[in-house]
Design a protein around this motif. Structure first.
Motif, PDB file in Angstrom:
ATOM      1  N   UNK A 156      84.688  24.732 -36.871  1.00 46.56           N
ATOM      2  CA  UNK A 156      85.041  25.155 -38.419  1.00 46.56           C
ATOM      3  C   UNK A 156      86.149  26.177 -38.272  1.00 46.56           C
ATOM      4  N   UNK A 157      87.168  25.662 -39.027  1.00 42.73           N
ATOM      5  CA  UNK A 157      88.645  26.703 -39.053  1.00 42.73           C
ATOM      6  C   UNK A 157      88.693  26.973 -40.549  1.00 42.73           C
ATOM      7  N   UNK A 158      88.255  28.202 -40.871  1.00 51.30           N
ATOM      8  CA  UNK A 158      88.532  28.793 -42.016  1.00 51.30           C
ATOM      9  C   UNK A 158      89.505  29.943 -42.401  1.00 51.30           C
ATOM     10  N   UNK A 159      90.258  30.137 -41.314  1.00 55.79           N
ATOM     11  CA  UNK A 159      91.378  31.426 -41.137  1.00 55.79           C
ATOM     12  C   UNK A 159      92.588  30.732 -41.413  1.00 55.79           C
ATOM     13  N   UNK A 160      93.235  29.598 -40.944  1.00 55.23           N
ATOM     14  CA  UNK A 160      94.310  29.043 -40.488  1.00 55.23           C
ATOM     15  C   UNK A 160      94.999  28.649 -41.841  1.00 55.23           C
ATOM     16  N   UNK A 161      94.193  28.301 -42.706  1.00 56.74           N
ATOM     17  CA  UNK A 161      94.920  27.848 -44.038  1.00 56.74           C
ATOM     18  C   UNK A 161      94.339  28.329 -45.323  1.00 56.74           C
ATOM     19  N   UNK A 162      95.349  28.826 -46.002  1.00 61.56           N
ATOM     20  CA  UNK A 162      95.130  29.688 -47.148  1.00 61.56           C
ATOM     21  C   UNK A 162      95.374  29.025 -48.359  1.00 61.56           C
ATOM     22  N   UNK A 163      94.895  29.369 -49.468  1.00 56.93           N
ATOM     23  CA  UNK A 163      95.477  28.980 -50.814  1.00 56.93           C
ATOM     24  C   UNK A 163      96.346  30.098 -51.388  1.00 56.93           C
ATOM     25  N   UNK A 164      97.283  30.087 -51.460  1.00 57.75           N
ATOM     26  CA  UNK A 164      98.392  31.480 -51.578  1.00 57.75           C
ATOM     27  C   UNK A 164      98.638  31.457 -53.273  1.00 57.75           C
ATOM     28  N   UNK A 182     100.250  21.709 -57.430  1.00 54.05           N
ATOM     29  CA  UNK A 182      99.795  22.064 -56.182  1.00 54.05           C
ATOM     30  C   UNK A 182     101.284  22.416 -55.423  1.00 54.05           C
ATOM     31  N   UNK A 183     102.389  22.160 -55.737  1.00 46.40           N
ATOM     32  CA  UNK A 183     103.221  22.555 -54.978  1.00 46.40           C
ATOM     33  C   UNK A 183     103.241  24.143 -54.443  1.00 46.40           C
ATOM     34  N   UNK A 184     103.371  24.398 -53.077  1.00 46.05           N
ATOM     35  CA  UNK A 184     103.457  25.737 -52.880  1.00 46.05           C
ATOM     36  C   UNK A 184     102.011  26.554 -53.000  1.00 46.05           C
ATOM     37  N   UNK A 185     101.035  25.734 -52.849  1.00 42.95           N
ATOM     38  CA  UNK A 185      99.692  26.406 -53.200  1.00 42.95           C
ATOM     39  C   UNK A 185      99.220  26.602 -51.740  1.00 42.95           C
ATOM     40  N   UNK A 186      99.465  25.922 -50.643  1.00 44.57           N
ATOM     41  CA  UNK A 186      98.853  26.384 -49.420  1.00 44.57           C
ATOM     42  C   UNK A 186      99.902  26.950 -48.349  1.00 44.57           C
ATOM     43  N   UNK A 187      99.084  27.685 -47.562  1.00 42.63           N
ATOM     44  CA  UNK A 187      99.867  28.306 -46.305  1.00 42.63           C
ATOM     45  C   UNK A 187      99.097  27.979 -45.240  1.00 42.63           C
ATOM     46  N   UNK A 188      99.698  27.728 -44.200  1.00 48.23           N
ATOM     47  CA  UNK A 188      99.383  27.192 -42.899  1.00 48.23           C
ATOM     48  C   UNK A 188      99.883  28.400 -41.711  1.00 48.23           C
ATOM     49  N   UNK A 210      93.885  16.983 -51.671  1.00 46.14           N
ATOM     50  CA  UNK A 210      94.000  16.661 -50.268  1.00 46.14           C
ATOM     51  C   UNK A 210      95.437  16.425 -49.638  1.00 46.14           C
ATOM     52  N   UNK A 211      96.128  15.413 -50.621  1.00 42.73           N
ATOM     53  CA  UNK A 211      97.480  15.130 -50.140  1.00 42.73           C
ATOM     54  C   UNK A 211      98.536  15.993 -50.026  1.00 42.73           C
ATOM     55  N   UNK A 212      98.455  17.122 -50.610  1.00 45.59           N
ATOM     56  CA  UNK A 212      99.221  18.269 -50.613  1.00 45.59           C
ATOM     57  C   UNK A 212      98.958  19.071 -49.502  1.00 45.59           C
ATOM     58  N   UNK A 216     101.230  19.375 -45.912  1.00 44.09           N
ATOM     59  CA  UNK A 216     101.693  20.847 -45.268  1.00 44.09           C
ATOM     60  C   UNK A 216     101.390  21.131 -43.936  1.00 44.09           C
ATOM     61  N   UNK A 217     100.129  20.487 -43.550  1.00 47.50           N
ATOM     62  CA  UNK A 217      99.662  20.542 -41.988  1.00 47.50           C
ATOM     63  C   UNK A 217     100.438  19.601 -41.474  1.00 47.50           C
TER      64      UNK A 217
END
Length: 264
Positions: A156-164, A182-188, A210-212, A216-217
């Motif tokens: 379970x990965x909870x640190x690699x992806x953040x909602x910034x 949602x553009x620019x909402x997530x950071x990997x 989920x698409x956004x 990013x991933x």
């Protein structure tokens, strides 16, 4: 450790036996849901394999939208359909903090999807922004992802992806504006690029969140992104938005013939 956990769960079940959250009958197989109510839960029928939207014909073919505008994710698996009583359970879990309902939904998701999905390198719950997390007190996607992670013995990965970036609630926006919102909402995290991941969320309406995140991933080097959701809205174009409070989530229940109709 696993043996101790099972023993503890058995003692808890003896002291506090499970009770169906829908009709009040004794629970079945350790869940807070009886057998007849579990059998009647709405499940997807013939979904598009890419986005999970119900299709009228062969479910092995993609829907028209996925053919013309393919999403960044590769496959969608939905445990249930987002109609009554699933919408009511989700609303009470998310907006009233009823974690017992979240536990039931997580168990259902693991039982429905566990035997069907391909095991990924890791499971990623869709993150909440820090402000929303403080407001709610928990991340509903994480609560659902835990039982799946255990059932599949998958990290379970909870640190690699953040909602910034904080964004307005998606349910207040049209499909067109959801993607822009949602553009620019997530950071990997730098260097995070497993070959195959599964994103876990509670409700999929248009799939824009989920698409956004999947996009990013993939820009980071992830090759395959699957989507696992508790419930899929059957027809986003016909006004079945995810509610922003539990009262709105409660539709008029249809006539029932099982034990659920015989108990308050």
């Amino acid at each position: 450790m696993a043996g101790a956990r099972r023993l503890g769960a058995a003692w808890i079940e003896r002291i506090y036996p499970p009770v169906c959250l829908l009709c009040g009958a004794p629970g079945h197989e350790g869940m807070d849901l009886c057998g007849p109510c579990a059998a009647e839960l709405p499940r997807p029928s013939g979904p598009c394999p890419r986005c999970g939207l119900p299709l009228m014909g062969d479910a092995s073919h993609l829907c028209g939208h996925c053919l013309s505008h393919p999403p960044a994710f590769d496959r969608t698996w939905a445990a249930l359909t987002y109609v009554w009583p699933v919408d009511d359970l989700v609303g009470r879990f998310k907006f009233q903090g009823r974690l017992n309902q979240g536990r039931l939904l997580g168990e259902l998701m693991a039982r429905e999807l566990g035997p069907r999905v391909t095991r990924p390198d890791c499971v990623i719950p869709v993150p909440l922004h820090a402000h929303r997390l403080r407001e709610r007190g928990f991340n509903q996607a994480l609560e659902l992802a835990r039982p799946l992670s255990r059932a599949l013995n998958c990290p379970l990965e909870i640190l690699a992806v953040r909602r910034v970036r904080a964004t307005p609630p998606q349910q207040t926006l049209s499909a067109k504006h959801r993607q822009r919102n949602l553009r620019g909402a997530f950071h990997v995290a730098e260097g995070f690029a497993p070959a195959h991941v599964a994103l876990v969320d509670d409700v999929m309406t248009t799939g824009s969140t989920l698409d956004e995140l999947a996009g990013v991933l993939k820009t980071r080097g992830v090759q395959r992104v699957d989507v696992w959701v508790l419930a899929r809205v059957p027809d986003p174009a016909r006004g079945h938005p995810e509610p922003d409070n539990p009262v709105q989530s409660r539709q008029t229940p249809p006539p029932r013939t099982s034990c659920c109709s015989k108990r308050p």
